[in-house]
Design an enzyme around this catalytic site. Structure first.
Site, mmCIF file in Angstrom:
data_model
loop_
_atom_site.group_PDB
_atom_site.id
_atom_site.type_symbol
_atom_site.label_atom_id
_atom_site.label_comp_id
_atom_site.label_asym_id
_atom_site.label_seq_id
_atom_site.Cartn_x
_atom_site.Cartn_y
_atom_site.Cartn_z
ATOM 1 N N MET A 342 8.599 -9.140 -1.731
ATOM 2 C CA MET A 342 9.400 -8.573 -0.643
ATOM 3 C C MET A 342 9.204 -7.060 -0.646
ATOM 4 O O MET A 342 9.699 -6.359 -1.527
ATOM 5 C CB MET A 342 10.879 -8.923 -0.817
ATOM 6 N N SER A 346 0.748 -4.350 1.913
ATOM 7 C CA SER A 346 0.131 -3.062 2.241
ATOM 8 C C SER A 346 0.544 -2.540 3.621
ATOM 9 O O SER A 346 0.474 -1.342 3.865
ATOM 10 C CB SER A 346 -1.398 -3.191 2.166
ATOM 11 N N CYS A 348 3.600 -2.986 4.935
ATOM 12 C CA CYS A 348 5.011 -3.344 4.934
ATOM 13 C C CYS A 348 5.922 -2.129 4.743
ATOM 14 O O CYS A 348 5.633 -1.275 3.895
ATOM 15 C CB CYS A 348 5.192 -4.323 3.773
ATOM 16 N N GLY A 383 0.500 -6.781 -2.013
ATOM 17 C CA GLY A 383 0.281 -5.687 -2.952
ATOM 18 C C GLY A 383 -0.969 -5.824 -3.793
ATOM 19 O O GLY A 383 -1.179 -5.055 -4.722
ATOM 20 N N GLY A 404 -3.536 -10.201 2.101
ATOM 21 C CA GLY A 404 -3.623 -9.944 3.531
ATOM 22 C C GLY A 404 -4.640 -8.849 3.783
ATOM 23 O O GLY A 404 -5.775 -9.098 4.189
ATOM 24 N N GLY A 405 -4.238 -7.607 3.484
ATOM 25 C CA GLY A 405 -5.077 -6.444 3.756
ATOM 26 C C GLY A 405 -6.451 -6.522 3.110
ATOM 27 O O GLY A 405 -7.441 -6.066 3.685
ATOM 28 N N TYR A 429 -5.586 -4.476 11.381
ATOM 29 C CA TYR A 429 -4.716 -5.205 10.443
ATOM 30 C C TYR A 429 -3.288 -4.773 10.740
ATOM 31 O O TYR A 429 -2.998 -3.581 10.838
ATOM 32 C CB TYR A 429 -5.079 -4.861 8.995
ATOM 33 N N ARG A 430 -2.387 -5.747 10.912
ATOM 34 C CA ARG A 430 -1.009 -5.359 11.212
ATOM 35 C C ARG A 430 -0.023 -6.272 10.504
ATOM 36 O O ARG A 430 -0.285 -7.467 10.311
ATOM 37 C CB ARG A 430 -0.769 -5.399 12.722
ATOM 38 N N ARG A 459 9.433 -14.714 11.612
ATOM 39 C CA ARG A 459 9.458 -14.493 10.171
ATOM 40 C C ARG A 459 10.577 -13.508 9.846
ATOM 41 O O ARG A 459 11.143 -13.520 8.781
ATOM 42 C CB ARG A 459 8.105 -13.912 9.755
#
Ligand code: IMP
Length: 545
Positions: A342, A346, A348, A383, A404-405, A429-430, A459
């Site tokens: 949480m 990257s 966030c 992360g 993700g990133g 990337y978002r 989400r």
């Protein structure tokens, strides 16, 4: 009498040196191993919550080659993978292409839900129908398509070999193929493609093995091999440029006794997500991830119970969670796996905006060590910036990691590359909680790639509100090439790291951490600086070749 660390340090320098052959016996007299155990490391009362960069793993003994290190690991109570790598359910990371290649490479791509239920189900279907090497959804054109239109399609898709069928669709009679060379110098853009297409086609019949089809393709010297049924209708396509990619995927993620790839997709926890889930299950879904930034909610617990009752064959991963208390609620509700993180992603800004979250190393250790008591595997999500972070997440008890990133810049992620202001090749990337992504969702625009006809699901709880509160940003990431090279690099990196630690499998890593055999050390700020490149005038950071 045993030697204590203090005794050893106070040993007068004039003392006669001990016999070197006794070094192992002398070592055995120390009350404890060098470094600290995982509980002491993560005891937040001492120093607050830790992130991956705040500590290191101490080296062990190497007695085996890195290639022997097994990466096999559970992702849910029932399903194991050959590698611990997952891609995030984000609309700039995982659609069917990423999901297919992640599964081929032994991991799992979780298909995002920022699109209509129909589009998401179609992506699940593509993963389940995927046959190694055969393109099951080729871009097909009709005899009435013009040369100009074919050129535009080439621009859009980045390739130029289009089968031409009577109706311009798959499963219609194949009449020709238009290649880049056919249209490249053809000046009259209004001419139909039939005036330039090749009609002396080499085809193969449906049911042919990949190996045989590759053989025909190699001999034919053509760029594409159309696969047709007994009526001459186009069924799929094999491409020469994919030949190398097609050869062998020994680690591919499949259920026992199944030839199909494992498929995973994310949904929200609102009532309308139940109808979405039904469509995904009909398409062959194996694992559903309940995608929420704060998973400990009445909505999620109700959804887990609904899924367990209605679809006992479907594995459900709950989350996200970062505390034992959150995890306990979802474990009691019946999850088969948990997703941890949480505010560490990257893209966030959750921790900044909501003042809620937890540093990722602390989250992973606290949740995973608790979940392990119930045999519930955990994903360390967010992360992850390098191989070292992956190993640390796994050492702290996660069975898999989600990125993700790190994967958004690969060829297999949705969207096109573009050149940044600095002249570098990048992809968008978002965060799924960015204003951009939430507005697209509200408007029903869906992902950049799919033609969603209605909105995706939520989400972030703010998504239903009139005023959207962002928990993420949108930006871009550098080109990373294909996951077919990048994931093997991550895998080799993790294998070498485990070899340094002295463990032959991810299972052994977890066991040795729990039993205090794998040791850790905190890193001061200057230790972190020392551990990175320093003192060089300039350097190139090429990670693999
Ligand atoms: P990354 O690998 O560090 O880029 O993190 C990816 C993870 O970030 C995803 O799997 C999600 O858990 C999380 N995430 C995605 N979008 C957002 C957002 O907008 N805000 C906060 N976290 C996000």
């Amino acid at each position: 009498m045993p030697i204590t660390n203090g005794d050893a340090m106070n040993e007068p320098t004039s003392t006669k040196a001990l016999d070197c052959s006794a070094a192992m016996d002398v070592l055995a007299q120390y009350p404890d191993r060098d470094g600290i155990d995982v509980q002491t490391l993560l005891d937040s009362k001492n120093h607050g919550g830790l992130t991956y960069n705040d500590f290191l793993v101490l080296p062990g003994y190497i007695g085996f080659p890195a290639s022997e290190v097994s990466m096999e690991t559970p992702v849910t109570k029932r399903i194991s993978l050959k590698t611990p790598f997952l891609s995030s359910p984000m609309d700039t990371v995982t659609e069917h292409s990423m999901a297919i290649y992640m599964a081929l490479l032994g991991g799992l791509g979780v298909i995002h839900h920022n699109c209509s239920a129909e589009d998401q189900a179609e992506m699940v279907r593509k993963v389940k129908r995927y046959e190694n090497g055969f393109i099951l959804d080729p871009v097909v054109i009709s005899p009435r398509t013009t040369v100009g239109e074919a050129k535009q399609l080439k621009e859009k898709w980045g390739f130029g070999g289009f089968p031409v069928t009577e109706n311009g669709t798959l499963r219609s009679k194949l009449v020709g193929i238009v290649t880049s060379r056919d249209i490249q110098f053809h000046a009259d853009l209004d001419d139909p493609v039939t005036s330039v297409m090749s009609v002396d086609l080499v085809t193969a019949r449906t049911g042919i093995t990949l190996q045989d089809a590759n053989g025909i393709l190699s001999k034919s010297k053509k760029g594409k091999l159309p696969i047709v049924d007994e009526g001459g209708n186009l069924v799929s396509l094999l491409s020469r440029s994919d030949l190398m990619k097609n050869l062998h995927y020994p680690l591919a993620s499949k259920l026992p006794h199944s030839k199909q790839l494992i498929s995973a997709a994310a949904i929200g926890t609102r009532p309308e997500d139940k109808a979405r889930l039904q469509k995904l299950v009909d398409a062959g879904l194996d694992i559903v991830i309940l995608d929420s930034s704060q998973g400990n909610s009445v909505f999620q617990i109700e959804m887990i119970k609904h899924i367990k009752e209605r679809y006992p064959e479907l594995d459900v991963i709950g989350g996200n969670v970062v505390t034992r208390e959150q995890a306990a609620a979802l474990i009691a509700a019946g999850v088969d796996g948990l997703r941890i993180g949480m505010g560490s992603g990257s893209a966030c800004i959750t921790q900044e905006v909501m003042a809620v979250g937890r540093p990722q190393a602390a989250s992973v250790y606290n949740v995973a060590s608790f979940a392990a008591k119930f045999g519930v595997p955990c994903i360390a999500d967010g992360g992850i910036q390098n191989v070292g972070h992956i190993v640390k997440g796994l050492a702290l008890g996660a069975t898999t990691v989600m990125m993700g990133g790190l994967l958004a810049g690969t060829t297999e992620s949705p969207g096109q590359y573009f050149v940044s202001r600095e002249g570098q090749l990048v992809k968008a990337y978002r965060g799924m909680g960015s204003i951009d992504a939430m507005e697209d969702k509200k408007a029903g625009a869906g992902s950049k790639n799919s033609k969603a006809s209605n909105a995706g699901t939520a989400r972030y709880f703010s998504e239903g509100d009139r005023l959207l509160v962002a928990q993420g940003v949108s930006g871009s990431v550098l080109d990373r090439g294909s996951v077919t090279k990048f994931i093997p690099y991550l895998m080799a990196g993790v294998q070498h790291s485990l070899q340094d630690i002295g463990v032959k499998s991810l299972h052994e890593l977890r066991q040795n951490v729990v039993h205090g055999k794998v040791r850790f050390e905190l890193r001061t700020v200057s230790a972190q600086a020392e551990g990175n490149v320093h003192g060089l005038h300039s350097f190139d950071k090429k990670l693999y070749s």
